[in-house]
Design a protein around this motif. Sequence first.
Motif, PDB file in Angstrom:
ATOM      1  N   HIS A  52       8.065  19.261  -0.166  1.00  0.00           N
ATOM      2  CA  HIS A  52       7.236  20.323   0.397  1.00  0.00           C
ATOM      3  C   HIS A  52       7.136  20.223   1.912  1.00  0.00           C
ATOM      4  O   HIS A  52       7.176  21.244   2.617  1.00  0.00           O
ATOM      5  CB  HIS A  52       5.834  20.275  -0.232  1.00  0.00           C
ATOM      6  N   GLU A  53       7.008  19.000   2.434  1.00  0.00           N
ATOM      7  CA  GLU A  53       6.908  18.845   3.881  1.00  0.00           C
ATOM      8  C   GLU A  53       8.144  19.396   4.575  1.00  0.00           C
ATOM      9  O   GLU A  53       8.066  20.056   5.618  1.00  0.00           O
ATOM     10  CB  GLU A  53       6.714  17.381   4.233  1.00  0.00           C
ATOM     11  N   ALA A  58      10.480  26.805   5.102  1.00  0.00           N
ATOM     12  CA  ALA A  58      11.682  27.622   4.944  1.00  0.00           C
ATOM     13  C   ALA A  58      11.571  28.513   3.716  1.00  0.00           C
ATOM     14  O   ALA A  58      12.074  29.644   3.712  1.00  0.00           O
ATOM     15  CB  ALA A  58      12.908  26.719   4.832  1.00  0.00           C
ATOM     16  N   ARG A  59      10.919  28.011   2.675  1.00  0.00           N
ATOM     17  CA  ARG A  59      10.706  28.841   1.474  1.00  0.00           C
ATOM     18  C   ARG A  59       9.912  30.097   1.831  1.00  0.00           C
ATOM     19  O   ARG A  59      10.277  31.210   1.415  1.00  0.00           O
ATOM     20  CB  ARG A  59       9.957  28.031   0.423  1.00  0.00           C
ATOM     21  N   TYR A  60       8.844  29.954   2.606  1.00  0.00           N
ATOM     22  CA  TYR A  60       8.067  31.123   3.002  1.00  0.00           C
ATOM     23  C   TYR A  60       8.901  32.076   3.853  1.00  0.00           C
ATOM     24  O   TYR A  60       8.777  33.310   3.741  1.00  0.00           O
ATOM     25  CB  TYR A  60       6.814  30.689   3.757  1.00  0.00           C
ATOM     26  N   GLU A 242      21.083  32.690   2.282  1.00  0.00           N
ATOM     27  CA  GLU A 242      20.136  31.804   2.966  1.00  0.00           C
ATOM     28  C   GLU A 242      19.260  31.061   1.957  1.00  0.00           C
ATOM     29  O   GLU A 242      18.919  29.888   2.175  1.00  0.00           O
ATOM     30  CB  GLU A 242      19.266  32.604   3.937  1.00  0.00           C
ATOM     31  N   GLU A 243      18.899  31.720   0.859  1.00  0.00           N
ATOM     32  CA  GLU A 243      18.146  31.034  -0.192  1.00  0.00           C
ATOM     33  C   GLU A 243      19.008  29.965  -0.855  1.00  0.00           C
ATOM     34  O   GLU A 243      18.515  28.888  -1.213  1.00  0.00           O
ATOM     35  CB  GLU A 243      17.644  32.038  -1.225  1.00  0.00           C
ATOM     36  N   ASP A 248      20.714  24.055  -1.186  1.00  0.00           N
ATOM     37  CA  ASP A 248      21.700  23.035  -0.837  1.00  0.00           C
ATOM     38  C   ASP A 248      21.068  21.947   0.020  1.00  0.00           C
ATOM     39  O   ASP A 248      21.369  20.749  -0.138  1.00  0.00           O
ATOM     40  CB  ASP A 248      22.873  23.675  -0.100  1.00  0.00           C
ATOM     41  N   GLN A 249      20.190  22.331   0.930  1.00  0.00           N
ATOM     42  CA  GLN A 249      19.486  21.350   1.744  1.00  0.00           C
ATOM     43  C   GLN A 249      18.570  20.469   0.892  1.00  0.00           C
ATOM     44  O   GLN A 249      18.473  19.251   1.108  1.00  0.00           O
ATOM     45  CB  GLN A 249      18.700  22.057   2.844  1.00  0.00           C
TER      46      GLN A 249
END
Length: 555
Positions: A52-53, A58-60, A242-243, A248-249
Amino acid sequence: MTITDTAPPSRAIREEPAPERITPTLTVTGPLHDRFEEILTPAALAFVAQLHELFAGARYDRLADRMRLGYEIGNGRDPRFREDTAPIRNDASWRVAGAGPGLEDRRVEITGPTDPRMTINALNSGAQVWLADQEDATSPTWRNVIGGQLSLFDAIRGQLSYTSPEGKRYEVTAERTPTIVMRPRGWHLEEHHIHFTDRWKRTMAASGSLVDFGLYAFHNAAALIAQGRGPYFYLPKIESSEEARLWDQVFSFTEQYLAIPHGTIRATVLIETLPAALEMEEILYELRDHCAGLNAGRWDYIFSIIKTYRGRGSRFVMPDRNQVTMTVGFMRSYTELLVKTCHKRGAYAIGGMSAFIPSRRDPEANARALEQVAADKRREASDGFDGTWVAHPDLIPTARAEFDAVLQGRPHQLDRQRDDVTVYERHLLDVFIGRPITDAGVRANVSVALRYIEAWLRGQGAVAIDGLMEDVATAEISRSQIWQWIRQQKSTEEGTEITRELIAGLVDEVLTGPDRREGDRFDDAAEVFRDVALSESFRPFLTTRAYADHLVELA
């Protein structure tokens, strides 16, 4: 329970926190039921806190991108193949990682929720792969979310058994069990029983995606690798490359954190949204070190079309749900493009789930279901798919026979390049079918959506209704069609105007009908349905508000 992220930071992925910031924390707010502490360990939660950190922000951003694109399409700008990523599509040199150990043969995959009984049935099914579904086939009650993790934990270690309330005992008896591919929740879904407080002291609900993925990978990656398989995932509801890059990250960081080789994690992406269908090659490219293939998620794809073009006029209005088949033009274009794209890049193309289910009590109904499924799988195998989904063990022989006839002993047909297929944007956007809306179709949508939502509120995510397997995706089609038909002022073939008043009357019929039982959730289901089908504004997903209002369990 509060867990502080004390693991060392990854220098390659994040910066050191500024002195004025606090250490991020993860807090479990849901009750700790039997054995939950085996999954919600301090070490596992510390890992999920790091996810989460690093990736919550990036999710938002990606969810904001979705909103912007939806606004643009709603205002008349059709999505297109991207000009800025044309070099990726034009570069013939790159390939994806492909099948990991245990994924070489995927001709029949069984899908289903992860409760103990369904887990055992899937493992005994004889399928090559089990899609262990923590998403559309699972109602996200707290017990189901963590209980599903416990089922998978036990199954991977060969220690899963279950005794039903009636005293029937279930055990895994198959000599070779299917390879497990777990589907976490999509980026848009939250886990309200776990809260994340970031370095700036902001507290928010945890990401359902990161919770599901993180707990499963942390507990099971090493055990799966030791068995000659690996941590494999289905990625749902993706709308852009991008999602995919974000996933992948997440994978790369996880491999580093768990000290497993880069590329060990493999993912199959569900192409179940219109924007994703226009970025299939880019999605494969972003996940190329971790990608095994793509899947044609047909029901969510239909829902995506309806949702995306709900306000754009009559030419985007579809007829009765049962008339939107895989043989209509835009669905054929989408699936043929998927096979061509996959095989061009060395990725497996996996077909979708026919909703028909067998009947052990009605021979005639059973024969019809098997005939429908055989035709569906015959078409997929002939089109070049390398495997397919079924929702019931009794359908596996039928599906396998159709793929065996085409594969002729091979594990896949990646050599079929489908150079005969050419798909332009107009083919994907031409959704006019030319068939009518009927009174029966309207009534069926209301009845199916209400009955499914009622079961979902009771904790069931996959429900057999009127001979079809319904999950969140098919319920989404039903309610979104109702919303669109009302908004577009449509009438049925019989001349009935589809209005809020008509639908409200049909809801009342269900509420006073024969399906009512003591302790049912039909009144709550009707409240949810009215919100997502009859309100002026369109809810992007029926489950998000329903989950927050009805499924959150307080400690």
